[in-house]
Motif scaffolding. Structure first.
Motif, mmCIF file in Angstrom:
data_model
loop_
_atom_site.group_PDB
_atom_site.id
_atom_site.type_symbol
_atom_site.label_atom_id
_atom_site.label_comp_id
_atom_site.label_asym_id
_atom_site.label_seq_id
_atom_site.Cartn_x
_atom_site.Cartn_y
_atom_site.Cartn_z
ATOM 1 N N TYR A 34 5.006 1.985 7.618
ATOM 2 C CA TYR A 34 4.699 2.285 6.218
ATOM 3 C C TYR A 34 5.831 1.798 5.304
ATOM 4 C CZ TYR A 34 3.637 5.071 2.058
ATOM 5 O OH TYR A 34 3.380 5.489 0.782
ATOM 6 N N ALA A 35 7.062 2.118 5.659
ATOM 7 C CA ALA A 35 8.205 1.686 4.844
ATOM 8 C C ALA A 35 8.294 0.163 4.805
ATOM 9 C CB ALA A 35 9.498 2.287 5.391
ATOM 10 N N GLN A 36 8.005 -0.478 5.928
ATOM 11 C CA GLN A 36 8.053 -1.938 5.946
ATOM 12 C C GLN A 36 6.960 -2.524 5.064
ATOM 13 O OE1 GLN A 36 8.469 -3.577 9.857
ATOM 14 N NE2 GLN A 36 8.458 -5.673 9.126
ATOM 15 N N ARG A 37 5.798 -1.895 5.022
ATOM 16 C CA ARG A 37 4.729 -2.366 4.136
ATOM 17 C C ARG A 37 5.140 -2.226 2.675
ATOM 18 N NH1 ARG A 37 3.775 -2.796 8.942
ATOM 19 N NH2 ARG A 37 1.773 -3.192 9.866
ATOM 20 N N LEU A 38 5.813 -1.136 2.368
ATOM 21 C CA LEU A 38 6.248 -0.915 0.992
ATOM 22 C C LEU A 38 7.369 -1.866 0.587
ATOM 23 C CD1 LEU A 38 6.309 2.993 0.793
ATOM 24 C CD2 LEU A 38 4.705 1.458 -0.357
ATOM 25 N N ALA A 131 -1.302 -0.769 -5.414
ATOM 26 C CA ALA A 131 -1.876 0.572 -5.263
ATOM 27 C C ALA A 131 -3.004 0.576 -4.234
ATOM 28 C CB ALA A 131 -2.390 1.077 -6.610
ATOM 29 N N GLN A 132 -3.810 -0.480 -4.209
ATOM 30 C CA GLN A 132 -4.889 -0.563 -3.226
ATOM 31 C C GLN A 132 -4.336 -0.809 -1.825
ATOM 32 O OE1 GLN A 132 -7.809 -3.424 -4.517
ATOM 33 N NE2 GLN A 132 -8.241 -2.309 -6.399
ATOM 34 N N ARG A 133 -3.321 -1.665 -1.711
ATOM 35 C CA ARG A 133 -2.707 -1.916 -0.398
ATOM 36 C C ARG A 133 -2.126 -0.633 0.178
ATOM 37 N NH1 ARG A 133 -0.118 -6.476 -2.784
ATOM 38 N NH2 ARG A 133 1.804 -5.291 -2.743
ATOM 39 N N GLU A 134 -1.473 0.137 -0.673
ATOM 40 C CA GLU A 134 -0.849 1.361 -0.184
ATOM 41 C C GLU A 134 -1.895 2.355 0.316
ATOM 42 O OE1 GLU A 134 2.783 4.308 -1.346
ATOM 43 O OE2 GLU A 134 1.654 3.446 -3.006
ATOM 44 N N VAL A 135 -2.985 2.500 -0.411
ATOM 45 C CA VAL A 135 -4.039 3.420 0.014
ATOM 46 C C VAL A 135 -4.687 2.934 1.311
ATOM 47 C CG1 VAL A 135 -6.292 4.377 -0.629
ATOM 48 C CG2 VAL A 135 -4.439 4.392 -2.269
ATOM 49 N N GLN A 151 -2.524 13.816 -2.378
ATOM 50 C CA GLN A 151 -1.354 14.664 -2.606
ATOM 51 C C GLN A 151 -0.074 13.832 -2.549
ATOM 52 O OE1 GLN A 151 -0.851 17.790 0.261
ATOM 53 N NE2 GLN A 151 0.625 18.859 -1.003
ATOM 54 N N LEU A 152 0.021 12.952 -1.583
ATOM 55 C CA LEU A 152 1.208 12.119 -1.416
ATOM 56 C C LEU A 152 1.452 11.224 -2.624
ATOM 57 C CD1 LEU A 152 3.442 10.956 0.474
ATOM 58 C CD2 LEU A 152 1.717 9.387 1.338
ATOM 59 N N LEU A 153 0.395 10.645 -3.153
ATOM 60 C CA LEU A 153 0.519 9.708 -4.270
ATOM 61 C C LEU A 153 0.370 10.374 -5.637
ATOM 62 C CD1 LEU A 153 -1.527 6.705 -2.821
ATOM 63 C CD2 LEU A 153 0.948 7.098 -2.724
ATOM 64 N N SER A 154 0.099 11.673 -5.646
ATOM 65 C CA SER A 154 -0.103 12.432 -6.889
ATOM 66 C C SER A 154 -1.242 11.849 -7.727
ATOM 67 C CB SER A 154 1.187 12.482 -7.713
ATOM 68 O OG SER A 154 2.210 13.114 -6.982
ATOM 69 N N ILE A 155 -2.366 11.605 -7.050
ATOM 70 C CA ILE A 155 -3.568 11.104 -7.719
ATOM 71 C C ILE A 155 -4.748 11.927 -7.231
ATOM 72 C CG2 ILE A 155 -2.709 8.753 -8.067
ATOM 73 C CD1 ILE A 155 -4.274 7.880 -5.582
ATOM 74 N N PRO A 156 -5.845 11.944 -7.982
ATOM 75 C CA PRO A 156 -7.030 12.679 -7.533
ATOM 76 C C PRO A 156 -7.659 12.038 -6.289
ATOM 77 C CG PRO A 156 -7.151 12.176 -9.882
ATOM 78 C CD PRO A 156 -5.981 11.421 -9.333
ATOM 79 N N VAL A 157 -8.360 12.838 -5.497
ATOM 80 C CA VAL A 157 -9.045 12.337 -4.309
ATOM 81 C C VAL A 157 -10.042 11.245 -4.696
ATOM 82 C CG1 VAL A 157 -10.607 12.936 -2.408
ATOM 83 C CG2 VAL A 157 -8.729 14.465 -2.996
ATOM 84 N N GLY A 158 -10.707 11.401 -5.827
ATOM 85 C CA GLY A 158 -11.644 10.384 -6.286
ATOM 86 C C GLY A 158 -10.976 9.040 -6.514
ATOM 87 N N THR A 159 -9.740 9.058 -6.967
ATOM 88 C CA THR A 159 -8.998 7.813 -7.169
ATOM 89 C C THR A 159 -8.681 7.164 -5.830
ATOM 90 O OG1 THR A 159 -8.054 8.672 -9.217
ATOM 91 C CG2 THR A 159 -6.926 6.794 -8.215
ATOM 92 N N VAL A 160 -8.343 7.974 -4.834
ATOM 93 C CA VAL A 160 -8.115 7.447 -3.485
ATOM 94 C C VAL A 160 -9.378 6.744 -2.996
ATOM 95 C CG1 VAL A 160 -7.702 8.058 -1.065
ATOM 96 C CG2 VAL A 160 -6.364 9.158 -2.878
ATOM 97 N N LYS A 161 -10.512 7.409 -3.137
ATOM 98 C CA LYS A 161 -11.782 6.835 -2.677
ATOM 99 C C LYS A 161 -12.113 5.558 -3.449
ATOM 100 C CE LYS A 161 -13.700 11.226 -1.162
ATOM 101 N NZ LYS A 161 -14.748 12.241 -1.365
ATOM 102 N N SER A 162 -11.876 5.557 -4.734
ATOM 103 C CA SER A 162 -12.142 4.363 -5.543
ATOM 104 C C SER A 162 -11.264 3.200 -5.112
ATOM 105 C CB SER A 162 -11.891 4.642 -7.029
ATOM 106 O OG SER A 162 -12.777 5.598 -7.508
ATOM 107 N N ARG A 163 -9.985 3.467 -4.900
ATOM 108 C CA ARG A 163 -9.076 2.402 -4.485
ATOM 109 C C ARG A 163 -9.462 1.840 -3.115
ATOM 110 N NH1 ARG A 163 -3.122 4.683 -6.426
ATOM 111 N NH2 ARG A 163 -3.613 4.638 -8.657
ATOM 112 N N LEU A 164 -9.864 2.732 -2.214
ATOM 113 C CA LEU A 164 -10.314 2.269 -0.901
ATOM 114 C C LEU A 164 -11.563 1.412 -1.024
ATOM 115 C CD1 LEU A 164 -9.772 5.374 1.391
ATOM 116 C CD2 LEU A 164 -8.713 3.136 1.636
#
Length: 186
Positions: A34-38, A131-135, A151-164
């Motif tokens: 994960y850190a290497q991806r970031l 943001a999409q790569r990280e999700v 929770q980790l990214l401090s965004i709503p679950v819907g935003t996670v689903k949208s980014r995915l």
């Protein structure tokens, strides 16, 4: 919450080095990836990983239980990596990022992703917004549930689903054979 790492974390808070080693053995590989991806740099990622476990050692007693220990560790790692990256965050990902994707998917776009050439997947991933790569990484490589990612990214679950959704759609369009997949969805 039935978290198998919680007992180990409590032992770390009590100063048990063996428990720290146990958590390191369980999570260091995923955290390093994960850190290497970031960061886009193995050496910087290793330093961020080391900083993560130093922070864990020093702050184990501050864990409030609002998430799984694994999610908490990813949060620490994310903060350590981003602090290390400063303002010059690496936007491209190495080609081996494609290893994070499973190869037995049922949907047509998943089949295209699984069969695509690793270089093509790496290039397609590099073109995604950060943001999409990280999700994508947190969901597939780190195998975190949507709620934990939110929770980790401090965004709503819907935003996670949208980014995915957007990331998977962009990857399907960018990879060979995606045109046929898109036509089959219409």
């Amino acid at each position: 919450m039935d978290d198998p790492d919680l007992a180990w974390l409590r032992r770390v808070a009590d100063g048990d080095e063996g428990a720290l080693e146990r958590l390191y053995a369980r999570h260091s590989t995923a955290l390093l990836r994960y850190a290497q991806r970031l960061l886009g740099d193995r050496e910087a990622a290793e330093e961020a990983l080391q900083d993560t476990f130093v922070a864990l050692w020093q702050g184990a007693g501050s864990f409030e239980g609002r998430s799984a220990v694994r999610t908490w560790l990813f949060g620490i790692c994310r903060r350590q990596a981003l602090a290390r990256a400063g303002r010059h965050r690496e936007e491209s990902l190495p080609v081996d990022y494609a290893e994070a994707f499973p190869d037995g998917a049922a949907r047509p776009d998943d089949v295209v992703l699984a069969r695509a050439d690793a270089a093509a997947v790496g290039a397609a991933l590099a073109r995604l917004p950060a943001a999409q790569r990280e999700v994508i990484h947190l969901a597939f490589a780190a195998e975190l549930p949507h709620a934990a990612i939110a929770q980790l990214l401090s965004i709503p679950v819907g935003t996670v689903k949208s980014r995915l959704f957007l990331a998977r759609a962009a990857l399907a369009r960018a990879l060979p054979g995606a045109t046929a997949v898109e036509r089959s969805r219409r």
